[in-house]
Scaffold this motif. Structure first.
Motif, short mmCIF file in Angstrom:
data_model
loop_
_atom_site.label_atom_id
_atom_site.label_comp_id
_atom_site.label_asym_id
_atom_site.label_seq_id
_atom_site.Cartn_x
_atom_site.Cartn_y
_atom_site.Cartn_z
N GLN A 8 0.84 -1.33 -0.10
CA GLN A 8 -0.01 -0.02 0.01
C GLN A 8 0.79 1.09 0.08
OE1 GLN A 8 -2.88 -0.09 -0.87
NE2 GLN A 8 -3.56 -2.08 -0.56
N THR A 9 1.97 1.25 0.75
CA THR A 9 3.02 2.38 0.57
C THR A 9 3.31 2.65 -0.83
OG1 THR A 9 3.77 2.06 2.68
CG2 THR A 9 5.18 3.15 1.34
N CYS A 10 3.51 1.56 -1.73
CA CYS A 10 4.04 1.52 -3.09
C CYS A 10 2.73 2.24 -3.89
CB CYS A 10 4.52 0.58 -3.68
SG CYS A 10 5.84 -0.41 -3.15
N ASN A 11 1.49 1.73 -3.75
CA ASN A 11 0.38 2.25 -4.31
C ASN A 11 0.24 3.57 -3.98
OD1 ASN A 11 -0.34 -0.13 -5.62
ND2 ASN A 11 -1.61 -0.67 -3.87
N LEU A 12 0.50 4.17 -2.52
CA LEU A 12 0.12 5.43 -2.39
C LEU A 12 1.03 6.24 -2.93
CD1 LEU A 12 -1.86 7.32 -1.17
CD2 LEU A 12 -0.75 6.96 1.15
N CYS A 13 2.55 5.96 -2.85
CA CYS A 13 3.53 6.82 -3.37
C CYS A 13 3.44 6.81 -5.08
CB CYS A 13 4.86 6.10 -3.22
SG CYS A 13 6.29 7.04 -3.37
N ASP A 14 2.67 5.82 -5.72
CA ASP A 14 2.76 6.02 -7.06
C ASP A 14 1.53 7.02 -7.41
OD1 ASP A 14 2.93 5.04 -9.74
OD2 ASP A 14 1.34 3.75 -9.59
N SER A 26 2.66 16.35 4.97
CA SER A 26 2.67 14.70 5.16
C SER A 26 1.55 14.05 4.51
CB SER A 26 2.88 14.34 6.56
OG SER A 26 1.67 14.59 7.36
N VAL A 27 2.01 12.77 3.98
CA VAL A 27 0.81 11.94 3.54
C VAL A 27 1.14 10.79 4.26
CG1 VAL A 27 -0.10 10.86 1.45
CG2 VAL A 27 0.81 13.23 1.19
N SER A 28 0.10 9.92 4.97
CA SER A 28 0.35 8.86 5.44
C SER A 28 -1.03 8.10 5.49
CB SER A 28 0.53 9.19 7.09
OG SER A 28 -0.42 9.93 7.64
N THR A 39 -6.51 7.50 5.08
CA THR A 39 -5.28 8.08 4.57
C THR A 39 -5.31 9.74 5.40
OG1 THR A 39 -6.47 8.99 2.96
CG2 THR A 39 -4.93 7.49 2.30
N LYS A 40 -4.31 10.19 5.68
CA LYS A 40 -4.36 11.46 6.30
C LYS A 40 -3.32 12.27 5.41
CE LYS A 40 -3.71 13.89 10.60
NZ LYS A 40 -3.13 13.51 12.13
N ILE A 41 -3.67 13.67 5.28
CA ILE A 41 -2.97 14.61 4.43
C ILE A 41 -2.84 15.84 5.37
CG2 ILE A 41 -2.89 15.96 2.32
CD1 ILE A 41 -4.59 13.41 1.22
N VAL A 42 -1.49 16.45 5.77
CA VAL A 42 -1.38 17.50 6.57
C VAL A 42 -0.95 18.82 5.51
CG1 VAL A 42 -0.04 18.54 8.37
CG2 VAL A 42 -0.96 16.21 8.40
N LEU A 43 -1.58 19.64 5.37
CA LEU A 43 -1.14 20.68 4.57
C LEU A 43 -0.97 22.02 5.57
CD1 LEU A 43 -4.38 20.45 2.30
CD2 LEU A 43 -1.97 19.71 1.75
N THR A 44 -0.37 22.98 4.71
CA THR A 44 0.01 24.22 5.33
C THR A 44 -1.12 25.24 4.87
OG1 THR A 44 1.35 24.68 3.38
CG2 THR A 44 2.64 24.09 5.36
N GLN A 45 -1.65 24.90 3.97
CA GLN A 45 -2.77 25.72 3.35
C GLN A 45 -3.65 24.88 2.24
OE1 GLN A 45 -2.13 29.58 1.28
NE2 GLN A 45 -0.38 28.56 0.15
N PHE A 46 -4.83 25.33 2.33
CA PHE A 46 -5.83 24.73 1.40
C PHE A 46 -6.32 25.66 0.43
CE2 PHE A 46 -9.79 22.72 0.30
CZ PHE A 46 -9.40 21.28 0.05
N THR A 47 -6.15 25.05 -0.78
CA THR A 47 -6.62 25.95 -2.13
C THR A 47 -7.57 25.05 -3.04
OG1 THR A 47 -4.76 25.92 -3.40
CG2 THR A 47 -4.81 27.58 -1.90
N LYS A 48 -7.86 25.79 -4.29
CA LYS A 48 -8.49 24.78 -5.00
C LYS A 48 -7.36 23.77 -5.73
CE LYS A 48 -12.72 26.30 -5.46
NZ LYS A 48 -14.06 25.40 -5.10
N GLN A 49 -6.22 24.06 -5.71
CA GLN A 49 -5.08 23.24 -6.51
C GLN A 49 -4.87 22.11 -5.46
OE1 GLN A 49 -3.41 23.85 -9.46
NE2 GLN A 49 -3.15 21.64 -8.96
N VAL A 87 4.05 8.27 3.99
CA VAL A 87 4.76 8.08 2.63
C VAL A 87 5.41 9.25 1.96
CG1 VAL A 87 3.75 7.93 0.18
CG2 VAL A 87 2.54 6.38 1.97
N TYR A 88 5.12 10.39 2.91
CA TYR A 88 5.77 11.47 2.43
C TYR A 88 5.64 12.49 3.79
CZ TYR A 88 6.68 16.20 0.86
OH TYR A 88 7.08 17.46 0.77
N GLN A 89 6.80 12.96 3.91
CA GLN A 89 6.93 14.34 5.14
C GLN A 89 7.91 15.00 4.72
OE1 GLN A 89 6.82 12.43 8.89
NE2 GLN A 89 6.54 14.64 9.74
#
Length: 105
Positions: A8-14, A26-28, A39-49, A87-89
């Motif tokens: 699943q790490t490979c799938n999410l990384c892909d 981060s993405v975990s 899944t959990k995604i941590v952002l510094t800001q949230f825009t349409k992008q 997966v990403y930090q």
């Protein structure tokens, strides 16, 4: 379970390759007892992008599964610890090391 986590790490990384920008901290994920994936995604800001990236990321990740087991992501716009499998930090800025002979003005 260890092999499933690596798979699943490979799938999410892909899925993450084209769906990330500088606002992602981060993405975990965690595999729950029933086999669902949170899944959990941590952002510094949230825009349409970021909204578009998250939608595409989760859609691509879900498409790689054998069954419908990817839950809606947890999205946090503030410092927050990741879930169990990271997966990403974003690395913090390296601290400057000064020796006693350098001017630190």
């Amino acid at each position: 379970m260890e092999i499933e986590v690596k798979y699943q790490t490979c799938n999410l990384c892909d899925a993450l390759h084209n769906n990330i920008n500088d606002n992602f901290e981060s993405v975990s994920f965690e595999i729950l007892i029933n086999g669902d994936i949170q899944t959990k995604i941590v952002l510094t800001q949230f825009t349409k992008q970021e909204e578009s990236y998250i939608t595409d990321l989760i859609t691509e990740f879900a498409a790689l599964q054998e069954r419908d087991n990817v839950l809606e992501p947890i999205v946090v716009i503030a410092p927050s610890p990741p879930l169990q499998n990271v997966v990403y930090q974003l690395e913090p800025e390296p601290r400057q090391n000064y020796n006693s002979e350098q001017d630190v003005r």
